[in-house]
Design an enzyme around this catalytic site. Structure first.
Site, PDB file in Angstrom:
ATOM      1  CD  GLU A   2      85.226  59.267   2.490  1.00  0.00           C
ATOM      2  OE1 GLU A   2      86.160  60.029   2.238  1.00  0.00           O
ATOM      3  OE2 GLU A   2      84.925  58.911   3.637  1.00  0.00           O
ATOM      4  N   GLY A  46      92.753  55.791   3.344  1.00  0.00           N
ATOM      5  CA  GLY A  46      93.998  55.704   4.109  1.00  0.00           C
ATOM      6  C   GLY A  46      94.949  54.630   3.627  1.00  0.00           C
ATOM      7  CE  LYS A  80      90.247  59.809   7.688  1.00  0.00           C
ATOM      8  NZ  LYS A  80      90.446  58.509   7.073  1.00  0.00           N
ATOM      9  CG  ASN A 118      87.761  63.197   7.974  1.00  0.00           C
ATOM     10  OD1 ASN A 118      87.901  63.579   9.130  1.00  0.00           O
ATOM     11  ND2 ASN A 118      87.334  61.972   7.672  1.00  0.00           N
ATOM     12  CG  HIS A 162      84.482  58.682   7.845  1.00  0.00           C
ATOM     13  ND1 HIS A 162      85.352  57.694   8.234  1.00  0.00           N
ATOM     14  CD2 HIS A 162      85.095  59.372   6.850  1.00  0.00           C
ATOM     15  CE1 HIS A 162      86.457  57.795   7.500  1.00  0.00           C
ATOM     16  NE2 HIS A 162      86.326  58.802   6.661  1.00  0.00           N
ATOM     17  CB  SER A 170      94.089  57.170  -1.374  1.00  0.00           C
ATOM     18  OG  SER A 170      94.209  56.302  -0.251  1.00  0.00           O
TER      19      SER A 170
END
Ligand code: PGA
Length: 256
Positions: free
Chosen positions: A171, A177, A11, A9, A100, A217
């Site tokens: 997630e 992140g 982003k 991903n 997400h 992560s």
């Protein structure tokens, strides 16, 4: 039985001019791994919508599949700023990430909107990576599974045929992140919960087939221990997917 899936991903990162080099790097590294994409594992790249065409045109290995990061609530119509799932299919995009945490918590997408996006994507023929996950407050309060269960509700009405095109991604928001990964045990606990939810609301044999990814992560250093968990079938990767070499290492270690 469940083929491992590694999804990148990106982003809102990287330039269009980075795409060719990224693909070259990834394609050459995965080619030297001794396992083949599609037969042994799946790779899905989710760039920003602005990069999709370039990625589709620059890809030399067609087994690397391409995903959008979101798609519209209908196939066409007056929806300024949205991308039609039917047109994504027309372009050769096969996947879409829905729900997400950044869509839910930064852009305020509700369960109601997500369910419409999900239905439209499945109607168009896309495969969906549907994300769920709790915030840190919920985990601290012991409400992780309650939150996950409420987010899974959008999947309740899916037919077995639709389920065959859905992958669930767990997630935890606090791990996205942040550099703080869920422990393999925390991931396994949530994945097992999700699988038993599917089993309860659909069927046990179907639950055994649905792939459940972990995201938050994930990197080349922890992909092996995460993937070693019984119910972790793949990884949805943000930061560590922005560099083709790091992403390839994550896949290599994850496959063990
Ligand atoms: P991260 O992002 O790997 O940078 O934590 C994962 C995601 O948001 O899908």
């Amino acid at each position: 039985m469940r083929r491992p899936l590694f999804a990148a991903n990106w982003k809102m990162n990287l330039w269009v001019r980075d795409v060719a080099g990224y693909l070259q790097g990834l394609e050459s590294r995965v080619a030297s791994m001794g396992k083949s994409i599609r037969e042994d594992y799946d790779v899905v790249l989710a760039p920003p919508a602005t990069h999709l065409t370039t990625l589709l045109e620059s890809r030399r290995n067609p087994n690397i599949e391409i995903s959008a990061q979101n798609s519209g609530t209908a196939l066409a119509g007056a929806f300024t700023g949205e991308n039609s799932p039917a047109v994504l299919m027309e372009m050769g995009v096969r996947w879409v990430i829905l729900g997400h945490s950044e869509r839910r918590h930064v852009f305020g997408e509700t369960e109601e909107i997500l369910e419409k996006r999900l239905d439209a994507a499945l109607e168009a023929g896309l495969e969906v990576i549907y994300c769920v996950g709790e915030k840190i407050e919920a985990r601290r309060a012991g409400d992780t599974m309650k939150v996950v269960e409420s987010q899974l509700a959008a999947l309740r009405h899916l037919t077995p045929g639709e389920w065959s095109r859905v992958v669930v991604a767990y997630e935890p928001v606090w791990a996205i992140g942040t550099g703080e990964t869920a422990t393999p045990e925390q991931a396994q606990e949530a994945h097992q919960f999700i699988r038993s939810w599917i089993s309860e609301h659909r069927a046990a044999d179907l639950a055994e087939q649905v792939r459940i990814l972990y995201g938050g992560s994930a990197n080349a250093g922890n992909s092996k221990s995460l993937m070693a968990q019984k119910d972790v079938d793949g990884l949805l990767v943000g930061s560590a997917s922005l560099d083709a070499e790091k992403f390839a290492d994550l896949i290599k270690n994850g496959l063990g």
